[in-house]
Design a protein around this motif. Structure first.
Motif, short mmCIF file in Angstrom:
data_model
loop_
_atom_site.label_atom_id
_atom_site.label_comp_id
_atom_site.label_asym_id
_atom_site.label_seq_id
_atom_site.Cartn_x
_atom_site.Cartn_y
_atom_site.Cartn_z
N GLU A 9 9.58 -6.42 -0.34
CA GLU A 9 10.58 -7.28 -1.01
C GLU A 9 12.01 -6.59 -0.86
OE1 GLU A 9 10.40 -10.15 -3.58
OE2 GLU A 9 9.01 -10.32 -1.91
N ARG A 14 3.49 -13.26 0.71
CA ARG A 14 4.82 -13.39 0.89
C ARG A 14 5.23 -13.06 2.21
NH1 ARG A 14 9.21 -14.79 -2.02
NH2 ARG A 14 10.34 -12.74 -1.68
N HIS A 15 4.73 -11.88 2.30
CA HIS A 15 4.98 -10.87 3.53
C HIS A 15 3.84 -10.60 4.48
CE1 HIS A 15 8.78 -10.05 1.30
NE2 HIS A 15 7.80 -9.77 0.08
N ALA A 56 13.10 -7.71 2.77
CA ALA A 56 13.16 -9.04 3.21
C ALA A 56 14.36 -9.40 3.58
CB ALA A 56 12.42 -9.90 1.98
N TYR A 70 4.72 -3.71 -1.95
CA TYR A 70 5.34 -4.91 -2.12
C TYR A 70 6.52 -4.87 -2.41
CZ TYR A 70 6.35 -9.20 -4.44
OH TYR A 70 6.85 -10.74 -4.94
N ASN A 71 6.97 -3.77 -3.20
CA ASN A 71 8.50 -3.73 -3.67
C ASN A 71 9.10 -3.21 -2.33
OD1 ASN A 71 8.01 -4.02 -6.46
ND2 ASN A 71 7.56 -2.03 -6.79
#
Length: 302
Positions: A299, A10-11, A302, A295-296
């Motif tokens: 997120e 996603r990133h 984002a 990841y956190n």
């Protein structure tokens, strides 16, 4: 957070996703050890190698120098059973895999590519070990339709850091290698280490910006490992090396990812090494914890 729920793509423009989209199926790198050395070990530029380097701690324990065909057959079987992959890239990983006579290099690369399941090469080396004939050889495989990656170990753009860790080359050598490789259309992946002696974690952002300004296709980012049998381990025991924290690493790695050009691939976002050699930091062995924290943060931003 569960591994299933965490989708870094996603990133992050990951190498795995790039390969799957290009070839329509999973493609897996398999390590090949052709028993190379490097000029920083054989006395050409120095002995003992880089201060952080005990190569056994970074190469897969199952990869022993020897018959390339046999290594590939064994690795294919193991990886296929685990991942279902049917196509592979032969990753010449240990030491400097362009450091040899041209005919011998060609023989090694040809032997790896003789397996029809091997669709390309990833060749790890130093920026001072890529003379024009070697770059032309690698480009010739790319011209034949193989997936070819030149992986250049830079680690830092700062010459004082490179001198301190006994690299035996400067940033100028790296810039020269990149310019000559790019002129031949070769794909370049640059390796950087965060947390090197004398550097702040944020200094890796400076190194990253300098390499993307030169023009690269991919990056590997790695936290500093302090491993047994190295000069760095001796310095660490004497309190001369500040340990990198997981918080610092993921904070700055998230910043790197956000500043990356849209098309840049990430071949690696962390590394764990071999537990039997690791002295510090312990958290590098917790790969999924590291990626989960990263990841956190991505997120949240984002």
């Amino acid at each position: 957070m569960s591994i299933v729920a965490m989708d870094l793509t996603r990133h992050v423009n990951t190498f795995g996703r790039y390969l799957r989209e290009k070839y329509g199926e999973k493609v897996h790198k398999i390590s090949v050890n052709a028993a190379f050395t490097c000029p920083n070990r054989d006395g050409t530029k120095g002995i003992g190698g880089c201060s952080f380097c005990n190569n056994a701690s970074f190469s897969p324990a199952s990869t022993k120098a020897g018959d390339i065909t046999q290594q590939i057959q064994e690795a294919k079987k193991t990886v296929s059973e685990r991942t279902g992959a049917k196509k592979f890239i032969a990753y010449f990983q240990s030491y400097s895999n362009t450091y040899g006579e041209l005919d011998q290099l060609k023989a090694y690369y040809d032997e790896a590519l003789a397996d029809p399941a091997v669709i390309g090469l990833a060749v790890g080396t130093r920026p001072d070990c890529v003379p024009d004939p070697v770059l032309s050889l690698l480009a010739s495989y790319q011209d034949q339709g193989y997936e070819v990656w030149l992986e250049l170990g830079l680690q830092s753009c700062f010459d004082n850091t490179l001198e301190r860790i006994n690299r035996g080359h400067g940033f100028g050598d790296y810039a020269d290698a990149v310019n000559r490789a790019r002129a031949l259309g070769l794909k370049i992946c640059t390796h950087l280490i965060m947390g090197l002696p004398g550097e702040k974690p944020s200094d890796t952002l400076t190194s990253f910006k300098k390499v993307i300004d030169l023009g690269i296709d991919a990056a590997k980012i790695h936290p500093l490992h302090i491993v047994k049998g190295t000069q760095l381990a001796r310095e660490w025991k004497q309190g001369q090396v500040k340990e990198l924290t997981m918080e610092e690493y993921t904070d700055n790695l998230a910043r790197i990812i956000r500043m990356a050009p849209k098309g840049l691939l990430f071949h690696r976002l962390t590394g764990s090494g071999e537990r039997q050699y690791l002295l510090s930091p312990d958290w590098v062995m917790k790969k999924w914890d590291v990626l989960g924290m990263l990841y956190n943060k991505l997120e949240a931003q984002a």
